[in-house]
Motif scaffolding. Structure first.
Motif, PDB file in Angstrom:
ATOM      1  N   HIS A 103       0.458  -8.156  -5.306  1.00  0.00           N
ATOM      2  CA  HIS A 103       1.874  -7.946  -5.639  1.00  0.00           C
ATOM      3  C   HIS A 103       1.820  -7.604  -7.340  1.00  0.00           C
ATOM      4  CE1 HIS A 103       6.412  -8.104  -5.828  1.00  0.00           C
ATOM      5  NE2 HIS A 103       6.381  -7.894  -7.003  1.00  0.00           N
ATOM      6  N   LEU A 104       0.841  -8.250  -8.249  1.00  0.00           N
ATOM      7  CA  LEU A 104       0.836  -8.180  -9.051  1.00  0.00           C
ATOM      8  C   LEU A 104      -0.183  -6.821  -9.672  1.00  0.00           C
ATOM      9  CD1 LEU A 104       0.438 -11.643 -10.879  1.00  0.00           C
ATOM     10  CD2 LEU A 104       2.217  -9.991 -10.890  1.00  0.00           C
ATOM     11  N   ARG A 105      -1.060  -6.307  -8.890  1.00  0.00           N
ATOM     12  CA  ARG A 105      -1.748  -5.193  -8.767  1.00  0.00           C
ATOM     13  C   ARG A 105      -0.889  -4.017  -8.745  1.00  0.00           C
ATOM     14  NH1 ARG A 105      -5.635  -7.478  -5.126  1.00  0.00           N
ATOM     15  NH2 ARG A 105      -4.498  -6.285  -3.417  1.00  0.00           N
ATOM     16  N   TYR A 106       0.224  -4.007  -8.051  1.00  0.00           N
ATOM     17  CA  TYR A 106       1.195  -2.882  -7.967  1.00  0.00           C
ATOM     18  C   TYR A 106       2.431  -3.197  -9.173  1.00  0.00           C
ATOM     19  CZ  TYR A 106       0.173  -1.778  -2.943  1.00  0.00           C
ATOM     20  OH  TYR A 106      -0.541  -1.489  -1.905  1.00  0.00           O
ATOM     21  N   GLN A 107       2.615  -4.447  -9.548  1.00  0.00           N
ATOM     22  CA  GLN A 107       3.750  -4.483 -10.465  1.00  0.00           C
ATOM     23  C   GLN A 107       3.046  -5.464 -11.518  1.00  0.00           C
ATOM     24  OE1 GLN A 107       7.321  -6.432  -9.059  1.00  0.00           O
ATOM     25  NE2 GLN A 107       8.678  -4.859 -10.264  1.00  0.00           N
ATOM     26  N   PRO A 108       2.217  -5.098 -12.275  1.00  0.00           N
ATOM     27  CA  PRO A 108       1.662  -6.103 -13.352  1.00  0.00           C
ATOM     28  C   PRO A 108       2.834  -6.660 -14.271  1.00  0.00           C
ATOM     29  CG  PRO A 108       0.315  -3.930 -13.077  1.00  0.00           C
ATOM     30  CD  PRO A 108       1.578  -3.654 -12.565  1.00  0.00           C
ATOM     31  N   ALA A 168     -12.581   8.897 -11.891  1.00  0.00           N
ATOM     32  CA  ALA A 168     -12.077   8.606 -13.168  1.00  0.00           C
ATOM     33  C   ALA A 168     -10.693   8.270 -13.032  1.00  0.00           C
ATOM     34  CB  ALA A 168     -12.543   9.783 -14.050  1.00  0.00           C
ATOM     35  N   ASP A 169     -10.180   7.426 -13.763  1.00  0.00           N
ATOM     36  CA  ASP A 169      -8.673   6.959 -13.891  1.00  0.00           C
ATOM     37  C   ASP A 169      -8.147   6.456 -12.764  1.00  0.00           C
ATOM     38  OD1 ASP A 169      -8.897   7.824 -16.642  1.00  0.00           O
ATOM     39  OD2 ASP A 169      -8.345  10.027 -16.023  1.00  0.00           O
ATOM     40  N   VAL A 170      -8.907   6.265 -11.637  1.00  0.00           N
ATOM     41  CA  VAL A 170      -8.341   5.420 -10.538  1.00  0.00           C
ATOM     42  C   VAL A 170      -8.312   4.085 -10.380  1.00  0.00           C
ATOM     43  CG1 VAL A 170      -8.461   5.194  -7.845  1.00  0.00           C
ATOM     44  CG2 VAL A 170      -8.851   7.712  -8.836  1.00  0.00           C
ATOM     45  N   ARG A 171      -7.107   3.484  -9.969  1.00  0.00           N
ATOM     46  CA  ARG A 171      -6.768   2.035 -10.215  1.00  0.00           C
ATOM     47  C   ARG A 171      -6.366   1.614  -8.480  1.00  0.00           C
ATOM     48  NH1 ARG A 171      -3.486  -2.244 -11.080  1.00  0.00           N
ATOM     49  NH2 ARG A 171      -1.657  -0.816 -11.435  1.00  0.00           N
ATOM     50  N   LEU A 172      -7.325   1.004  -8.028  1.00  0.00           N
ATOM     51  CA  LEU A 172      -6.798   0.520  -6.684  1.00  0.00           C
ATOM     52  C   LEU A 172      -5.547  -0.472  -6.511  1.00  0.00           C
ATOM     53  CD1 LEU A 172     -10.401  -0.040  -4.776  1.00  0.00           C
ATOM     54  CD2 LEU A 172      -8.677   1.859  -4.504  1.00  0.00           C
ATOM     55  N   LEU A 173      -4.878  -0.317  -5.794  1.00  0.00           N
ATOM     56  CA  LEU A 173      -3.876  -1.101  -5.640  1.00  0.00           C
ATOM     57  C   LEU A 173      -3.726  -1.960  -4.563  1.00  0.00           C
ATOM     58  CD1 LEU A 173      -0.786   1.220  -6.495  1.00  0.00           C
ATOM     59  CD2 LEU A 173      -1.977  -0.649  -8.011  1.00  0.00           C
ATOM     60  N   GLY A 174      -3.908  -1.340  -3.450  1.00  0.00           N
ATOM     61  CA  GLY A 174      -4.008  -2.151  -1.981  1.00  0.00           C
ATOM     62  C   GLY A 174      -4.499  -1.403  -0.930  1.00  0.00           C
ATOM     63  N   VAL A 175      -5.065  -1.953   0.287  1.00  0.00           N
ATOM     64  CA  VAL A 175      -5.353  -1.221   1.226  1.00  0.00           C
ATOM     65  C   VAL A 175      -4.977  -1.811   2.640  1.00  0.00           C
ATOM     66  CG1 VAL A 175      -7.571  -2.733   1.319  1.00  0.00           C
ATOM     67  CG2 VAL A 175      -7.583  -0.475   2.758  1.00  0.00           C
ATOM     68  N   ASP A 176      -4.599  -1.103   3.635  1.00  0.00           N
ATOM     69  CA  ASP A 176      -4.153  -1.438   4.827  1.00  0.00           C
ATOM     70  C   ASP A 176      -4.902  -0.567   5.874  1.00  0.00           C
ATOM     71  OD1 ASP A 176      -2.026   0.788   5.579  1.00  0.00           O
ATOM     72  OD2 ASP A 176      -1.661   0.375   3.440  1.00  0.00           O
ATOM     73  N   CYS A 177      -4.323  -1.036   7.100  1.00  0.00           N
ATOM     74  CA  CYS A 177      -4.947  -0.253   8.283  1.00  0.00           C
ATOM     75  C   CYS A 177      -4.576   1.092   8.335  1.00  0.00           C
ATOM     76  CB  CYS A 177      -4.586  -0.869   9.433  1.00  0.00           C
ATOM     77  SG  CYS A 177      -5.299  -2.574   9.632  1.00  0.00           S
ATOM     78  N   HIS A 178      -3.553   1.775   7.463  1.00  0.00           N
ATOM     79  CA  HIS A 178      -3.184   3.056   7.699  1.00  0.00           C
ATOM     80  C   HIS A 178      -3.303   3.721   6.409  1.00  0.00           C
ATOM     81  CE1 HIS A 178      -0.796   2.272  11.366  1.00  0.00           C
ATOM     82  NE2 HIS A 178      -0.440   1.079  10.771  1.00  0.00           N
ATOM     83  N   GLY A 179      -3.857   3.125   5.487  1.00  0.00           N
ATOM     84  CA  GLY A 179      -4.091   4.045   4.157  1.00  0.00           C
ATOM     85  C   GLY A 179      -4.523   3.189   2.899  1.00  0.00           C
ATOM     86  N   ILE A 180      -4.669   3.797   1.920  1.00  0.00           N
ATOM     87  CA  ILE A 180      -5.212   3.092   0.632  1.00  0.00           C
ATOM     88  C   ILE A 180      -4.171   3.516  -0.422  1.00  0.00           C
ATOM     89  CG2 ILE A 180      -7.047   2.633  -1.078  1.00  0.00           C
ATOM     90  CD1 ILE A 180      -8.834   3.562   0.801  1.00  0.00           C
ATOM     91  N   ASP A 181      -3.520   2.519  -1.311  1.00  0.00           N
ATOM     92  CA  ASP A 181      -2.598   2.689  -2.454  1.00  0.00           C
ATOM     93  C   ASP A 181      -3.460   2.734  -3.659  1.00  0.00           C
ATOM     94  OD1 ASP A 181      -0.408   3.027  -0.451  1.00  0.00           O
ATOM     95  OD2 ASP A 181      -0.107   0.620  -0.602  1.00  0.00           O
ATOM     96  N   TYR A 182      -3.189   3.625  -4.566  1.00  0.00           N
ATOM     97  CA  TYR A 182      -3.927   3.749  -5.863  1.00  0.00           C
ATOM     98  C   TYR A 182      -3.312   4.337  -6.718  1.00  0.00           C
ATOM     99  CZ  TYR A 182      -5.325   8.387  -4.419  1.00  0.00           C
ATOM    100  OH  TYR A 182      -5.290   9.633  -3.953  1.00  0.00           O
ATOM    101  N   GLU A 183      -3.640   4.314  -7.938  1.00  0.00           N
ATOM    102  CA  GLU A 183      -2.767   5.015  -9.222  1.00  0.00           C
ATOM    103  C   GLU A 183      -3.754   5.700  -9.851  1.00  0.00           C
ATOM    104  OE1 GLU A 183      -0.948   2.024 -11.990  1.00  0.00           O
ATOM    105  OE2 GLU A 183       0.618   1.852 -10.729  1.00  0.00           O
ATOM    106  N   ILE A 184      -3.356   6.913 -10.258  1.00  0.00           N
ATOM    107  CA  ILE A 184      -3.908   8.004 -11.293  1.00  0.00           C
ATOM    108  C   ILE A 184      -3.014   7.972 -12.369  1.00  0.00           C
ATOM    109  CG2 ILE A 184      -5.065  10.112 -11.749  1.00  0.00           C
ATOM    110  CD1 ILE A 184      -5.800  10.301  -9.078  1.00  0.00           C
ATOM    111  N   ALA A 185      -3.362   7.746 -13.686  1.00  0.00           N
ATOM    112  CA  ALA A 185      -2.379   7.651 -14.872  1.00  0.00           C
ATOM    113  C   ALA A 185      -1.112   7.168 -14.566  1.00  0.00           C
ATOM    114  CB  ALA A 185      -2.280   9.278 -15.214  1.00  0.00           C
ATOM    115  N   ALA A 186      -1.097   5.995 -14.132  1.00  0.00           N
ATOM    116  CA  ALA A 186       0.291   5.417 -13.748  1.00  0.00           C
ATOM    117  C   ALA A 186       1.157   5.983 -12.657  1.00  0.00           C
ATOM    118  CB  ALA A 186       1.105   5.099 -15.166  1.00  0.00           C
ATOM    119  N   GLU A 187       0.682   7.011 -11.968  1.00  0.00           N
ATOM    120  CA  GLU A 187       1.564   7.528 -10.738  1.00  0.00           C
ATOM    121  C   GLU A 187       0.801   7.042  -9.565  1.00  0.00           C
ATOM    122  OE1 GLU A 187       1.854  11.903  -8.533  1.00  0.00           O
ATOM    123  OE2 GLU A 187       0.762  11.870 -10.782  1.00  0.00           O
TER     124      GLU A 187
END
Length: 214
Positions: A103-108, A168-187
């Protein structure tokens, strides 16, 4: 129309915010809708960090029945974009250490809120309505949503611990069987898989998948 659960799952994971509609305790019989930050858990259930002083928290304590609505953040309008409404029961819960870390990776910023009167809630879906566009819509039952391929928190933690050469600038948030969530420049972004992958397949392809994040 038959709706593939993966389409709705990808939409949930792309959304940072949602609208929560609860039953008002101030005006009986009327819905109380409010915008909220939203984080998907490992089973694709919306999880929320809510203040005890908030009206929606008081409403949910009195009646857990509610709905959470999401709109594709890239949509030009609410009529043209994909949207999802989850109807169910909101439950207060105490996250495990791995659930809290996710949760804190998605919402620090929630880490500071937890020093106050905030607590975690999770929606237990009963039915879902997904609309992708004109003529492309349908209902999903809870078992279609919850009984699909799932990556357990321990398996997710093992993947994230592997490390990877990220763009560069990629921050991993989470991974599941359907995809990977990540951020680039807070997006918030999502790498959606064409087909669900098992934990073993994810582990074998982890470096390749991480290299594709952009």
């Amino acid at each position: 129309m038959k709706i593939p659960p993966s389409a709705a799952i990808h939409l949930l994971h792309r959304c940072v915010h949602a609208s929560l509609a609860s039953h008002s305790t101030q005006l009986a019989g009327y819905p109380y809708a409010t915008p909220i930050p939203c984080v998907p858990d490992a089973r694709h259930r919306p999880t929320l960090c809510l203040s005890a002083l908030a009206e929606h928290s008081k409403n949910l304590q009195a009646d857990p029945r509610c709905s959470v609505a999401l709109l594709d953040p890239a949509a030009a309008s609410s009529q043209s974009g994909a949207r999802l409404t989850l109807l169910g029961d909101m439950e207060a819960f105490q996250p495990t250490p791995l659930e809290l870390a996710r949760h804190l990776r998605y919402q620090p910023e929630a880490e500071n809120w937890l020093q106050l009167d905030f607590a975690f809630y999770r929606l237990r879906p009963q039915r879902l309505r997904y609309i992708e566009g004109f003529g492309r819509m349908g209902w999903l039952e809870a078992e279609q949503w919850l009984d699909g391929a799932t990556l357990e928190p321990e398996q997710e933690a093992e993947l994230l611990a592997q490390g990877a050469a990220l763009p560069a600038d990629v921050r991993l948030l989470g991974v599941d069987c359907h995809g990977i969530d990540y951020e680039i420049a807070a997006e918030r972004r999502r790498l959606a898989f064409p087909d669900a992958l098992t934990a073993a397949e994810l582990s074998a392809r982890w470096q390749e998948l991480c290299a594709a994040l952009a």
